[in-house]
Every structure is written in structure tokens, then in C-alpha cells.
Design a protein around this motif. Structure first.
Motif, PDB file in Angstrom:
ATOM      1  N   ALA A 278      27.383  32.916  41.889  1.00 41.98           N
ATOM      2  CA  ALA A 278      28.550  32.715  42.745  1.00 41.98           C
ATOM      3  C   ALA A 278      29.721  33.409  42.066  1.00 41.98           C
ATOM      4  O   ALA A 278      29.933  33.230  40.863  1.00 41.98           O
ATOM      5  N   VAL A 279      30.465  34.219  42.816  1.00 42.89           N
ATOM      6  CA  VAL A 279      31.639  34.880  42.261  1.00 42.89           C
ATOM      7  C   VAL A 279      32.857  34.326  42.995  1.00 42.89           C
ATOM      8  O   VAL A 279      32.995  34.480  44.207  1.00 42.89           O
ATOM      9  N   LEU A 280      33.727  33.663  42.217  1.00 43.73           N
ATOM     10  CA  LEU A 280      34.846  32.923  42.792  1.00 43.73           C
ATOM     11  C   LEU A 280      36.155  33.255  42.083  1.00 43.73           C
ATOM     12  O   LEU A 280      36.193  33.379  40.859  1.00 43.73           O
ATOM     13  N   GLY A 281      37.214  33.359  42.866  1.00 44.82           N
ATOM     14  CA  GLY A 281      38.558  33.550  42.333  1.00 44.82           C
ATOM     15  C   GLY A 281      39.448  32.422  42.806  1.00 44.82           C
ATOM     16  O   GLY A 281      39.543  32.176  44.008  1.00 44.82           O
ATOM     17  N   GLY A 282      40.093  31.759  41.870  1.00 48.31           N
ATOM     18  CA  GLY A 282      40.965  30.645  42.236  1.00 48.31           C
ATOM     19  C   GLY A 282      42.100  30.512  41.252  1.00 48.31           C
ATOM     20  O   GLY A 282      42.320  29.454  40.681  1.00 48.31           O
ATOM     21  N   GLY A 283      42.809  31.605  41.024  1.00 45.23           N
ATOM     22  CA  GLY A 283      43.867  31.604  40.017  1.00 45.23           C
ATOM     23  C   GLY A 283      43.342  32.199  38.733  1.00 45.23           C
ATOM     24  O   GLY A 283      42.438  33.028  38.735  1.00 45.23           O
ATOM     25  N   CYS A 284      43.882  31.737  37.633  1.00 40.45           N
ATOM     26  CA  CYS A 284      43.477  32.233  36.322  1.00 40.45           C
ATOM     27  C   CYS A 284      42.011  31.921  36.068  1.00 40.45           C
ATOM     28  O   CYS A 284      41.564  30.793  36.270  1.00 40.45           O
TER      29      CYS A 284
ATOM     30  N   GLU B 118      36.482  29.013  34.677  1.00 40.80           N
ATOM     31  CA  GLU B 118      35.438  29.087  33.655  1.00 40.80           C
ATOM     32  C   GLU B 118      35.264  27.720  32.979  1.00 40.80           C
ATOM     33  O   GLU B 118      34.148  27.214  32.842  1.00 40.80           O
ATOM     34  N   ALA B 119      36.373  27.099  32.572  1.00 39.41           N
ATOM     35  CA  ALA B 119      36.318  25.815  31.872  1.00 39.41           C
ATOM     36  C   ALA B 119      35.690  24.732  32.739  1.00 39.41           C
ATOM     37  O   ALA B 119      34.922  23.903  32.249  1.00 39.41           O
ATOM     38  N   VAL B 120      35.991  24.739  34.030  1.00 38.37           N
ATOM     39  CA  VAL B 120      35.438  23.746  34.947  1.00 38.37           C
ATOM     40  C   VAL B 120      33.942  23.968  35.141  1.00 38.37           C
ATOM     41  O   VAL B 120      33.135  23.040  34.979  1.00 38.37           O
ATOM     42  N   TYR B 121      33.541  25.167  35.494  1.00 39.53           N
ATOM     43  CA  TYR B 121      32.133  25.412  35.806  1.00 39.53           C
ATOM     44  C   TYR B 121      31.224  25.298  34.587  1.00 39.53           C
ATOM     45  O   TYR B 121      30.044  24.981  34.721  1.00 39.53           O
ATOM     46  N   GLN B 122      31.752  25.504  33.395  1.00 39.40           N
ATOM     47  CA  GLN B 122      30.934  25.332  32.189  1.00 39.40           C
ATOM     48  C   GLN B 122      30.549  23.875  31.963  1.00 39.40           C
ATOM     49  O   GLN B 122      29.629  23.597  31.210  1.00 39.40           O
ATOM     50  N   GLN B 123      31.221  22.953  32.619  1.00 42.15           N
ATOM     51  CA  GLN B 123      30.982  21.524  32.448  1.00 42.15           C
ATOM     52  C   GLN B 123      29.833  20.991  33.309  1.00 42.15           C
ATOM     53  O   GLN B 123      29.448  19.839  33.176  1.00 42.15           O
ATOM     54  N   LEU B 124      29.333  21.799  34.236  1.00 45.54           N
ATOM     55  CA  LEU B 124      28.432  21.289  35.269  1.00 45.54           C
ATOM     56  C   LEU B 124      26.946  21.396  34.946  1.00 45.54           C
ATOM     57  O   LEU B 124      26.476  22.417  34.427  1.00 45.54           O
ATOM     58  N   LYS B 125      26.226  20.342  35.315  1.00 45.43           N
ATOM     59  CA  LYS B 125      24.769  20.362  35.242  1.00 45.43           C
ATOM     60  C   LYS B 125      24.261  21.440  36.197  1.00 45.43           C
ATOM     61  O   LYS B 125      24.758  21.563  37.313  1.00 45.43           O
ATOM     62  N   GLY B 126      23.303  22.205  35.762  1.00 46.63           N
ATOM     63  CA  GLY B 126      22.715  23.239  36.605  1.00 46.63           C
ATOM     64  C   GLY B 126      23.376  24.595  36.479  1.00 46.63           C
ATOM     65  O   GLY B 126      22.844  25.587  36.952  1.00 46.63           O
ATOM     66  N   VAL B 127      24.546  24.660  35.849  1.00 45.79           N
ATOM     67  CA  VAL B 127      25.199  25.950  35.629  1.00 45.79           C
ATOM     68  C   VAL B 127      24.639  26.536  34.339  1.00 45.79           C
ATOM     69  O   VAL B 127      24.674  25.905  33.286  1.00 45.79           O
ATOM     70  N   GLN B 128      24.096  27.724  34.463  1.00 52.56           N
ATOM     71  CA  GLN B 128      23.437  28.361  33.330  1.00 52.56           C
ATOM     72  C   GLN B 128      24.375  29.250  32.520  1.00 52.56           C
ATOM     73  O   GLN B 128      24.230  29.369  31.300  1.00 52.56           O
ATOM     74  N   HIS B 129      25.327  29.876  33.206  1.00 58.91           N
ATOM     75  CA  HIS B 129      26.235  30.801  32.521  1.00 58.91           C
ATOM     76  C   HIS B 129      27.477  30.995  33.375  1.00 58.91           C
ATOM     77  O   HIS B 129      27.387  31.035  34.600  1.00 58.91           O
TER      78      HIS B 129
ATOM     79  N   GLU C 298      41.211  37.956  39.394  1.00 58.60           N
ATOM     80  CA  GLU C 298      40.544  37.313  38.262  1.00 58.60           C
ATOM     81  C   GLU C 298      39.501  36.391  38.867  1.00 58.60           C
ATOM     82  O   GLU C 298      39.823  35.587  39.742  1.00 58.60           O
ATOM     83  N   VAL C 299      38.262  36.507  38.428  1.00 61.63           N
ATOM     84  CA  VAL C 299      37.162  35.716  38.989  1.00 61.63           C
ATOM     85  C   VAL C 299      36.250  35.204  37.884  1.00 61.63           C
ATOM     86  O   VAL C 299      36.353  35.643  36.734  1.00 61.63           O
ATOM     87  N   VAL C 300      35.366  34.308  38.278  1.00 59.37           N
ATOM     88  CA  VAL C 300      34.259  33.921  37.411  1.00 59.37           C
ATOM     89  C   VAL C 300      32.962  34.212  38.143  1.00 59.37           C
ATOM     90  O   VAL C 300      32.882  34.060  39.363  1.00 59.37           O
ATOM     91  N   ALA C 301      31.978  34.651  37.385  1.00 56.58           N
ATOM     92  CA  ALA C 301      30.615  34.809  37.896  1.00 56.58           C
ATOM     93  C   ALA C 301      29.835  33.630  37.331  1.00 56.58           C
ATOM     94  O   ALA C 301      29.683  33.498  36.116  1.00 56.58           O
ATOM     95  N   VAL C 302      29.401  32.754  38.229  1.00 56.61           N
ATOM     96  CA  VAL C 302      28.718  31.527  37.843  1.00 56.61           C
ATOM     97  C   VAL C 302      27.235  31.669  38.175  1.00 56.61           C
ATOM     98  O   VAL C 302      26.865  31.759  39.341  1.00 56.61           O
ATOM     99  N   THR C 303      26.398  31.705  37.153  1.00 59.73           N
ATOM    100  CA  THR C 303      24.950  31.729  37.360  1.00 59.73           C
ATOM    101  C   THR C 303      24.474  30.285  37.327  1.00 59.73           C
ATOM    102  O   THR C 303      24.774  29.547  36.385  1.00 59.73           O
ATOM    103  N   PHE C 304      23.762  29.888  38.396  1.00 62.07           N
ATOM    104  CA  PHE C 304      23.378  28.482  38.508  1.00 62.07           C
ATOM    105  C   PHE C 304      21.948  28.326  38.998  1.00 62.07           C
ATOM    106  O   PHE C 304      21.409  29.191  39.673  1.00 62.07           O
TER     107      PHE C 304
END
Length: 176
Positions: A6-12, A17-28, A55-61
Motif C-alpha cells: 500500500a502506498v499512502l501519503g498523509g502528511g509527513c 511510518e511510525a504508525v504502520y510499523q506498530q501493526l500486526k501483519g505489516v512486514q515492512h 511524501e509517502v510510505v510504502a507499506v508491505t503487509f
């Protein structure tokens, strides 16, 4: 195990990154740039707003553990999707709210979640929904930024409250 990105932009990107790193099932989770017209942009170029990149994050899940819809529900909870080209004091097109879908199913899911979230927010949602474009990894010093600098001013006053909100609202999805 089935993985998606998932590629998401929501501000900085440090916040997401800090939020999605906290989640079960998120690999990177990786901070980067997309949506613009300059190849291999630098942070400084993106910040001046002339590249068109967000600015975005690429979330591998792992889709067996967390769904794209769940990632989007979190996305719409931790940032304000009603402010055009800004999040708080971060102003400019690089801080736009955006979903860069990787498949027609992601597009469909995003359209459904946006429609559902329209009833939650008092103002219209301005989140851009666009097909995935060329993605560029941000410089190494942006990766894992909050983990490395939790006491830095921006992290303490902007990133940490978003992480705390995630932990409160989505407690069952957070790595304990």
C-alpha cells in the motif's frame, strides 16, 4: 502468505511510518516519494514543492493478517483527509492526502472506505486516489526516523500523538 504493498501519503512520512510499523501483519514500511515528475528526487527538492511528489510510505503487509481496508481505516483515523495539501503546520502539495493504488481491487476498496469515511468527517474528504506511479525510496536518514529520534521536537509533539491515537483506537491490531 500473501503480501501486498500500500502506498499512502498523509502528511509527513515520519508520522505514517511510525504508525504502520506498530501493526500486526505489516512486514515492512519504507518512506519515499511518488506522484511527481522528477526522477530520483531529493528531500530538499520535494520540500520545495516543485517536483510534484508527495511524501509517502510504502507499506508491505501480509493480507492474511491485515487487510488493505484495515490499513485505510487507520489511515483515515490518524491524519486529516479534509485539508488540501496540508497536515497541521506542514503545508504544500508534498503533504497531500493520497492513496496510490496498486490494483483495481485496491482502488475499489479505497473508493468504498472513502465513501464510508465521508460520514465521519465534518468536511469533504480531499484524498487523492491515483494509480501507483514510480516510487522513489527516501534517503536513509528518513527511514525509521521516529524509532531513532523519539525525543526530537517534531517526533515528540506531532508523531507521538498519532502513535498514541493508533494504540488507543486500534489496540487489537498493534504489536504488543
Amino acid at each position: 502468505m500473501a503480501s501486498e504493498v500500500a502506498v499512502l501519503g498523509g502528511g509527513c512520512f515520519w508520522c505514517l511510518e511510525a504508525v504502520y510499523q506498530q501493526l500486526k501483519g505489516v512486514q515492512h514500511v519504507e518512506s519515499g516519494y511518488t506522484g511527481g515528475h522528477v526522477a530520483n528526487p531529493s528531500y530538499e527538492q520535494v520540500c520545495d514543492g516543485a517536483t510534484g511528489h508527495a511524501e509517502v510510505v510504502a507499506v508491505t503487509f501480509d493480507t492474511d493478517k491485515i487487510s488493505f481496508r484495515e490499513l485505510l481505516e487507520i489511515f483515515f483515523t490518524i491524519h486529516d483527509p479534509t485539508t488540501l495539501n496540508r497536515q497541521g503546520n506542514d503545508v504544500g502539495t508534498q503533504y497531500r492526502s493520497a492513496i496510490y493504488y496498486q490494483s483495481q481491487q485496491q482502488k475499489k476498496d479505497a473508493e468504498q472506505v472513502i465513501a464510508e469515511m465521508a460520514n465521519v468527517w465534518d468536511a469533504p474528504i480531499v484524498t487523492e486516489l491515483t494509480a501507483a506511479e514510480t516510487y522513489y525510496k527516501a534517503e536513509d536518514y528518513h527511514q525509521n526516523y521516529f524509532r531513532q529520534h523519539p525525543l526530537q521536537g517534531y517526533c515528540a509533539f506531532v508523531v507521538e500523538p498519532k502513535v498514541a491515537k493508533l494504540r488507543k483506537i486500534f489496540f487489537d491490531k498493534v504489536i504488543q
